[in-house]
Design a protein around this motif. Structure first.
Motif, PDB file in Angstrom:
ATOM      1  N   ALA A  73       0.104   2.185  -5.807  1.00  0.00           N
ATOM      2  CA  ALA A  73       0.008   3.497  -5.153  1.00  0.00           C
ATOM      3  C   ALA A  73      -0.587   3.367  -3.757  1.00  0.00           C
ATOM      4  CB  ALA A  73      -0.840   4.434  -6.011  1.00  0.00           C
ATOM      5  N   ALA A  74      -1.593   2.517  -3.597  1.00  0.00           N
ATOM      6  CA  ALA A  74      -2.207   2.317  -2.282  1.00  0.00           C
ATOM      7  C   ALA A  74      -1.207   1.693  -1.309  1.00  0.00           C
ATOM      8  CB  ALA A  74      -3.441   1.428  -2.421  1.00  0.00           C
ATOM      9  N   LEU A  75      -0.401   0.771  -1.833  1.00  0.00           N
ATOM     10  CA  LEU A  75       0.590   0.120  -0.976  1.00  0.00           C
ATOM     11  C   LEU A  75       1.687   1.088  -0.558  1.00  0.00           C
ATOM     12  CD1 LEU A  75       0.661  -2.799   0.021  1.00  0.00           C
ATOM     13  CD2 LEU A  75       2.309  -3.301  -1.776  1.00  0.00           C
ATOM     14  N   LEU A  76       2.151   1.925  -1.508  1.00  0.00           N
ATOM     15  CA  LEU A  76       3.188   2.893  -1.185  1.00  0.00           C
ATOM     16  C   LEU A  76       2.724   3.868  -0.109  1.00  0.00           C
ATOM     17  CD1 LEU A  76       5.975   4.123  -1.729  1.00  0.00           C
ATOM     18  CD2 LEU A  76       4.907   5.533  -3.510  1.00  0.00           C
ATOM     19  N   ALA A  77       1.456   4.265  -0.160  1.00  0.00           N
ATOM     20  CA  ALA A  77       0.934   5.205   0.833  1.00  0.00           C
ATOM     21  C   ALA A  77       1.032   4.635   2.247  1.00  0.00           C
ATOM     22  CB  ALA A  77      -0.529   5.535   0.506  1.00  0.00           C
ATOM     23  N   GLU A  78       1.013   3.319   2.376  1.00  0.00           N
ATOM     24  CA  GLU A  78       1.143   2.688   3.685  1.00  0.00           C
ATOM     25  C   GLU A  78       2.598   2.360   4.011  1.00  0.00           C
ATOM     26  OE1 GLU A  78      -1.278   2.343   5.757  1.00  0.00           O
ATOM     27  OE2 GLU A  78      -2.897   2.959   4.423  1.00  0.00           O
ATOM     28  N   PHE A  79       3.332   1.835   3.042  1.00  0.00           N
ATOM     29  CA  PHE A  79       4.697   1.381   3.291  1.00  0.00           C
ATOM     30  C   PHE A  79       5.652   2.544   3.572  1.00  0.00           C
ATOM     31  CE2 PHE A  79       4.654  -2.995   0.974  1.00  0.00           C
ATOM     32  CZ  PHE A  79       3.882  -3.494   2.008  1.00  0.00           C
ATOM     33  N   GLY A  80       5.524   3.649   2.807  1.00  0.00           N
ATOM     34  CA  GLY A  80       6.457   4.758   2.974  1.00  0.00           C
ATOM     35  C   GLY A  80       6.495   5.280   4.406  1.00  0.00           C
TER      36      GLY A  80
END
Length: 307
Positions: A73-80
């Motif tokens: 979830a933390a990674l998606l918040a940056e990648f998206g």
């Protein structure tokens, strides 16, 4: 005096795209459809990203869905948002005029290969290379019998044709495949259980089942019934529809196996088959656009093997 700028440490972009799509859609299968790749290729890219990060798993997998872990979830918040910004920047700064002519590649491929493998992936190529238009025609004729010239001809091999050079794409084997519904009605736990099933044949390769049964040690086995079709893609579709058991070319049924439409009751016994090659006119062998297309085909083949 120049200022030292540290080199960016970036993960593989394909792995980022696969992770973002699966996280946003909550499904590896739906991500595969969006990216025009196989379910297995998406899983492979996500594992690659996890290995690159050296982090805990990014997803918890259930039967049909995937759920982000806190790390995911933390990674998606940056990648998206980052991918959104990249997409917007590309659209804003593209220099190609909408009315500029595309590079056109004339490609001829085997009919079953086109229907069962190539067409499913052409959307991904178009997305990666919008300036290259692939005009695909199908034929099972040998290259020297084609009535018109092509930039790329995809056939089995290895073969040699005057005036052409070849590039290996990927290999293939053949083994029995059937729908899960077939196994529910009559399980296949032993080779001799095939005597209770309908075997599906393709007329151009009438010996396939005979050769496989010989390889399996049951050359005298007789099935309950047989059905014969004039094209491999009809035989494969008949297997998907539950009409019987077919001899499936592994490359051409990989997507169906990954999606659960087909199963391999005897995965350890298979027949060798001709590999797939791209044949290029000698005069065009250094054409950069042909090279881009063939490089892409080879990469798709490597993804297929890994999945």
């Amino acid at each position: 005096m120049s200022t030292f700028v540290p080199r960016r440490s970036l993960p593989p972009l394909n792995a980022v795209r696969a992770f973002e799509a699966a996280a946003r859609l909550g499904s590896l299968k739906e991500a595969a459809v969006e990216l025009s790749v196989t379910h297995g290729a998406v899983s492979q890219q996500i594992r690659l990203l996890e290995d690159w990060l050296g982090a805990p798993a990014l997803f918890r997998r259930s039967v049909r869905r995937v759920v982000l872990t806190p790390a995911g979830a933390a990674l998606l918040a940056e990648f998206g948002p980052a991918l959104d910004r990249i997409s917007a920047a590309v659209q804003q700064h593209r220099t190609r005029r909408d009315d500029a002519p595309s590079i056109v590649l004339h490609v001829n491929a085997l009919a079953t290969f086109s229907l069962r493998w190539l067409l499913r992936r052409m959307g991904a190529f178009r997305a990666e290379h919008p300036d290259i238009e692939v005009r695909l025609s199908t034929s099972n004729e040998t290259i020297d019998a084609l009535a018109e010239p092509f930039d790329v001809v995809i056939r089995g091999g290895p073969d040699t044709f005057p005036g052409y050079t070849s590039r290996f794409l990927f290999g293939e084997r053949r083994l029995p495949v059937c729908s899960p519904a077939i196994l529910d009605r009559a399980p296949l736990t032993d080779i001799r259980d095939l005597s209770r099933h309908t075997l599906l044949h393709v007329s151009s390769m009438a010996r396939l089942w005979r050769d496989w049964l010989t390889e399996a040690g049951e050359p005298a086995l007789r099935p309950e019934a047989s059905l014969t079709f004039d094209h491999f893609y009809l035989t494969i579709q008949a297997a998907i529809d539950g009409l019987g058991v077919a001899m499936g070319p592994t490359a051409l049924v990989a997507d169906d196996l990954a999606a659960g439409r087909l199963m391999t009751p005897f995965p350890d016994i298979s027949l060798s088959a001709r590999s797939y090659f791209a044949y290029l006119p000698e005069a065009r062998r250094t054409d950069p656009h042909i090279a881009v297309f063939c490089d892409w085909l080879e990469q798709q083949g490597r993804d297929l093997v890994r999945s």
